[in-house]
Motif scaffolding. Structure first.
Motif, mmCIF file in Angstrom:
data_model
loop_
_atom_site.group_PDB
_atom_site.id
_atom_site.type_symbol
_atom_site.label_atom_id
_atom_site.label_comp_id
_atom_site.label_asym_id
_atom_site.label_seq_id
_atom_site.Cartn_x
_atom_site.Cartn_y
_atom_site.Cartn_z
ATOM 1 N N LYS A 152 -46.107 -65.003 -94.243
ATOM 2 C CA LYS A 152 -45.241 -64.543 -95.331
ATOM 3 C C LYS A 152 -45.822 -63.275 -95.953
ATOM 4 O O LYS A 152 -47.011 -63.207 -96.247
ATOM 5 N N ASN A 153 -44.934 -62.303 -96.184
ATOM 6 C CA ASN A 153 -45.295 -61.085 -96.897
ATOM 7 C C ASN A 153 -45.045 -61.332 -98.381
ATOM 8 O O ASN A 153 -43.900 -61.470 -98.810
ATOM 9 N N GLU A 154 -46.108 -61.379 -99.155
ATOM 10 C CA GLU A 154 -45.972 -61.678 -100.584
ATOM 11 C C GLU A 154 -45.267 -60.559 -101.351
ATOM 12 O O GLU A 154 -44.854 -60.776 -102.482
ATOM 13 N N ALA A 155 -45.075 -59.410 -100.726
ATOM 14 C CA ALA A 155 -44.316 -58.327 -101.372
ATOM 15 C C ALA A 155 -42.839 -58.668 -101.496
ATOM 16 O O ALA A 155 -42.109 -58.013 -102.238
ATOM 17 N N GLU B 226 -42.072 -60.854 -90.353
ATOM 18 C CA GLU B 226 -42.925 -62.046 -90.488
ATOM 19 C C GLU B 226 -42.812 -62.942 -89.253
ATOM 20 O O GLU B 226 -43.812 -63.461 -88.760
ATOM 21 N N LYS B 227 -41.592 -63.124 -88.769
ATOM 22 C CA LYS B 227 -41.378 -63.960 -87.580
ATOM 23 C C LYS B 227 -42.045 -63.347 -86.348
ATOM 24 O O LYS B 227 -42.601 -64.065 -85.508
ATOM 25 N N GLN B 228 -42.006 -62.029 -86.236
ATOM 26 C CA GLN B 228 -42.671 -61.350 -85.116
ATOM 27 C C GLN B 228 -44.180 -61.553 -85.190
ATOM 28 O O GLN B 228 -44.842 -61.764 -84.162
ATOM 29 N N LEU B 229 -44.725 -61.502 -86.387
ATOM 30 C CA LEU B 229 -46.163 -61.748 -86.562
ATOM 31 C C LEU B 229 -46.514 -63.189 -86.205
ATOM 32 O O LEU B 229 -47.540 -63.445 -85.558
ATOM 33 N N GLU B 230 -45.672 -64.134 -86.607
ATOM 34 C CA GLU B 230 -45.884 -65.537 -86.229
ATOM 35 C C GLU B 230 -45.906 -65.688 -84.713
ATOM 36 O O GLU B 230 -46.745 -66.415 -84.170
ATOM 37 N N LYS C 218 -42.844 -52.758 -95.313
ATOM 38 C CA LYS C 218 -42.096 -53.539 -94.315
ATOM 39 C C LYS C 218 -41.809 -54.912 -94.899
ATOM 40 O O LYS C 218 -42.545 -55.861 -94.676
ATOM 41 N N VAL C 219 -40.729 -54.981 -95.649
ATOM 42 C CA VAL C 219 -40.409 -56.217 -96.372
ATOM 43 C C VAL C 219 -39.182 -56.865 -95.741
ATOM 44 O O VAL C 219 -38.059 -56.655 -96.192
ATOM 45 N N ASN C 220 -39.410 -57.629 -94.660
ATOM 46 C CA ASN C 220 -38.298 -58.371 -94.081
ATOM 47 C C ASN C 220 -38.802 -59.588 -93.314
ATOM 48 O O ASN C 220 -39.921 -59.606 -92.808
#
Length: 171
Positions: free
Chosen positions: A77-80, A58-62, A52-54
């Motif tokens: 941030k997803n480091e992938a 990340e914003k939803q997790l925030e 899940k690289v988008n």
């Protein structure tokens, strides 16, 4: 700090860490004898998930974190995917990404295990952080084109204005 760590842990993210200023600031505040924690501009939660690289994820997790602790300046941030923004080779893990942060004193991360015990990662060691030294990571030292990024951060962050015992090394 434990409440922040527990809240991040509750997301159950793969290869997650809270890193950078969250850890370094606490170390420097203690070593300077500060009785009140220095405010930090954001709480950097990183994770590594190649499926899940988008940015939207990340914003939803925030938003989930903000719902749980609304007064915390979360940054997820997803480091992938961050190698694209940083114009470098892909990272293999969150710890690999941390090892490629600009400064050794910032290349630190903490998280909780399944029993809420704190785990520290310090791929460049902890010596510079506890000895109040700001130096480039080995990754930044071996890549001369990254020197301007390091030097610009040193000027922008101006850590010595807050922690007067810190020594900063230029490259």
């Amino acid at each position: 700090m434990m409440e922040i760590l527990k809240t991040a842990h509750s997301l159950n993210l793969p290869d997650w860490w809270i890193c950078a200023g969250f850890v370094r600031t606490k170390i420097w505040d203690v070593l300077h004898g500060f009785s009140v924690r220095t405010p930090i501009p954001d709480i950097d939660v990183i994770y590594f998930n190649t499926t899940k690289v988008n940015v939207l994820e990340e914003k939803q997790l925030e938003e989930k974190l903000k719902f749980r602790l609304p007064n915390i300046p979360w940054s997820v941030k997803n480091e992938a995917r961050m190698h694209l923004r940083n114009h470098v080779e892909p990272y293999s893990s969150s710890v690999d990404a941390i090892s490629k942060f600009p400064e050794t004193a910032t290349a630190l991360g903490v998280k909780l295990d399944e029993r809420d015990k704190v785990i520290l990662t310090a791929p460049c060691g902890i010596s510079d952080a506890v000895n109040l030294k700001v130096k480039p990571t080995p990754y930044f030292l071996k890549n001369a084109d990254l020197a301007p990024i390091y030097n610009e951060r040193i000027l922008k962050k101006n850590w010595q204005a807050t922690w007067n015992k810190v020594s900063v090394h230029q490259i």
